[in-house]
Design a protein around this motif. Structure first.
Motif, PDB file in Angstrom:
ATOM      1  N   ALA A  40     -22.275 127.030  89.119  1.00 49.22           N
ATOM      2  CA  ALA A  40     -21.650 125.926  87.925  1.00 49.22           C
ATOM      3  C   ALA A  40     -22.268 125.160  87.575  1.00 49.22           C
ATOM      4  O   ALA A  40     -22.619 123.641  87.460  1.00 49.22           O
ATOM      5  N   ASN A  42     -21.797 123.082  84.766  1.00 52.21           N
ATOM      6  CA  ASN A  42     -21.194 122.105  84.782  1.00 52.21           C
ATOM      7  C   ASN A  42     -21.662 121.152  85.081  1.00 52.21           C
ATOM      8  O   ASN A  42     -21.951 119.661  84.255  1.00 52.21           O
ATOM      9  N   ASN A  43     -22.004 121.211  86.197  1.00 56.10           N
ATOM     10  CA  ASN A  43     -23.015 120.337  87.829  1.00 56.10           C
ATOM     11  C   ASN A  43     -23.499 119.944  86.651  1.00 56.10           C
ATOM     12  O   ASN A  43     -23.862 118.168  86.992  1.00 56.10           O
ATOM     13  N   ARG A 102     -21.847 122.002  96.591  1.00 57.02           N
ATOM     14  CA  ARG A 102     -20.342 122.297  96.874  1.00 57.02           C
ATOM     15  C   ARG A 102     -20.452 120.235  97.336  1.00 57.02           C
ATOM     16  O   ARG A 102     -21.546 120.330  97.275  1.00 57.02           O
ATOM     17  N   ASP A 131     -15.851 124.106  97.043  1.00 61.91           N
ATOM     18  CA  ASP A 131     -16.808 124.817  95.717  1.00 61.91           C
ATOM     19  C   ASP A 131     -15.214 124.154  95.330  1.00 61.91           C
ATOM     20  O   ASP A 131     -14.355 125.622  94.891  1.00 61.91           O
ATOM     21  N   GLN A 133     -14.296 123.248  91.378  1.00 57.77           N
ATOM     22  CA  GLN A 133     -14.556 122.383  90.102  1.00 57.77           C
ATOM     23  C   GLN A 133     -14.195 121.283  89.602  1.00 57.77           C
ATOM     24  O   GLN A 133     -15.006 119.950  90.059  1.00 57.77           O
ATOM     25  N   ASN A 136     -15.768 118.841  92.580  1.00 61.86           N
ATOM     26  CA  ASN A 136     -17.175 118.584  92.206  1.00 61.86           C
ATOM     27  C   ASN A 136     -18.308 118.148  92.231  1.00 61.86           C
ATOM     28  O   ASN A 136     -18.968 118.086  92.483  1.00 61.86           O
TER      29      ASN A 136
END
Length: 237
Positions: A40, A42-43, A102, A131, A133, A136
Motif C-alpha cells: 500500500a 499510499n501509506n 497493517r 489491512d 485501506q 490503514n
C-alpha cells in the motif's frame, strides 16, 4: 550517539518530512519510492505527512534499500543518501504486505490497558493485523464493551482508533479514546468530547442517555488521545 537506526526517534514529527526531502532529492514519486517496500504505497504519503507512524522494520528497509544516511533522518543535516543504488522504475514490484503496513487488532478491555505507559498498546499482543485501506492510517483496532456509548457503539463492535498528536485540535461532539494521568484517576475511556466554558478543561460525555452526567477534566491531564475513525459490527452467526 551511533549513526544507526537505533539512534533515530521514529516518533518525531520531523521524520516524515525528511523522508519526503530524500524522495524529492531522488526525483521520485510516492509510488516509485515506496512500491518496492510497501504494497500500500499510499501509506508512504501518510508517513511523510505525519498521519501515520514509521515503524522500525519499515524504516530499516527504506534506509537499506536507498542507502539513506541515518544521521540526516535524525538531525536533518549531512548527506541525504550516502550512495544512490541503481534502481529501475519499470521493474518495481510490490513486496508482500508486512505487519507494519497493517493495523493491529488488540482483543483487550480498556481496564486491561495501563494509563501510565507512553503507548497504552505497547504491552499488548495483537491478535491479528487488519489491512483495510480507509483505516490503514489508524493506530489500532479494539473491541467495545458495555453500553455507555450506545447507540453510537454497541457492545462487541470493533472500533478503529487513530492517535492524535496535536491535542489542541479537537472535533467537538466526536468520539475519542481518552487516556489521562493520575490527577484524573488514570482513566482510559471512550467518550464524546465537548467544549467547556473554561478553555483549560474539557467535557467527556456518554452517548447513552441512561448514563447522565458529564465528566469534566483538565486538558493537561490528557496524556494520550485517539479519535475513533470508524467501527466494525460483528454479527453472531
Amino acid at each position: 550517539m551511533k549513526n544507526t537506526i537505533e539512534s533515530i526517534d521514529l516518533q518525531s514529527e520531523k521524520i516524515g518530512p525528511r523522508l519526503k526531502e530524500i524522495r524529492n532529492a531522488l526525483g521520485m514519486t510516492v509510488e516509485e519510492f515506496y512500491t518496492p517496500l510497501m504494497k500500500a504505497f499510499n501509506n508512504g504519503s501518510s508517513i511523510e505527512n505525519n498521519k501515520r507512524n514509521l515503524g522500525k522494520r519499515l524504516a530499516k528497509d527504506i534506509i537499506e534499500y536507498y542507502n539513506i544516511n541515518p544521521a540526516f533522518l535524525r538531525t536533518g543535516k549531512g548527506e541525504k543518501v550516502l550512495k544512490v543504488r541503481p534502481y529501475h522504475k519499470a521493474t518495481f514490484q510490490p513486496r508482500p504486505v508486512e505487519d507494519e503496513e497493517r493495523v493491529p487488532f488488540f482483543d483487550v478491555k480498556l481496564t486491561q490497558l495501563q494509563a501510565g505507559l507512553p503507548d497504552i498498546f505497547s504491552e499488548s499482543t495483537p491478535e491479528y493485523y487488519v489491512d483495510y485501506q480507509p483505516f490503514n492510517d489508524c493506530t489500532a483496532y479494539l473491541p467495545v464493551y458495555g453500553d455507555s456509548m450506545y447507540p453510537r457503539f454497541v457492545n462487541g463492535e470493533i472500533i478503529a482508533v487513530k492517535a492524535i498528536t496535536n491535542r489542541d485540535i479537537i472535533l467537538w461532539g466526536e468520539a475519542y479514546l481518552v487516556v489521562t494521568d493520575e490527577l484524573a484517576n488514570n482513566m482510559i475511556t471512550v467518550k464524546l468530547l465537548y467544549q467547556h466554558k473554561d478553555a483549560g478543561k474539557i467535557v467527556l460525555r456518554a452517548s447513552n442517555p441512561a448514563y447522565s452526567g458529564d465528566t469534566v477534566i483538565d486538558r493537561a491531564s490528557i496524556t494520550q488521545l485517539y479519535i475513533i475513525k470508524g467501527k466494525i459490527t460483528r454479527n453472531q452467526l
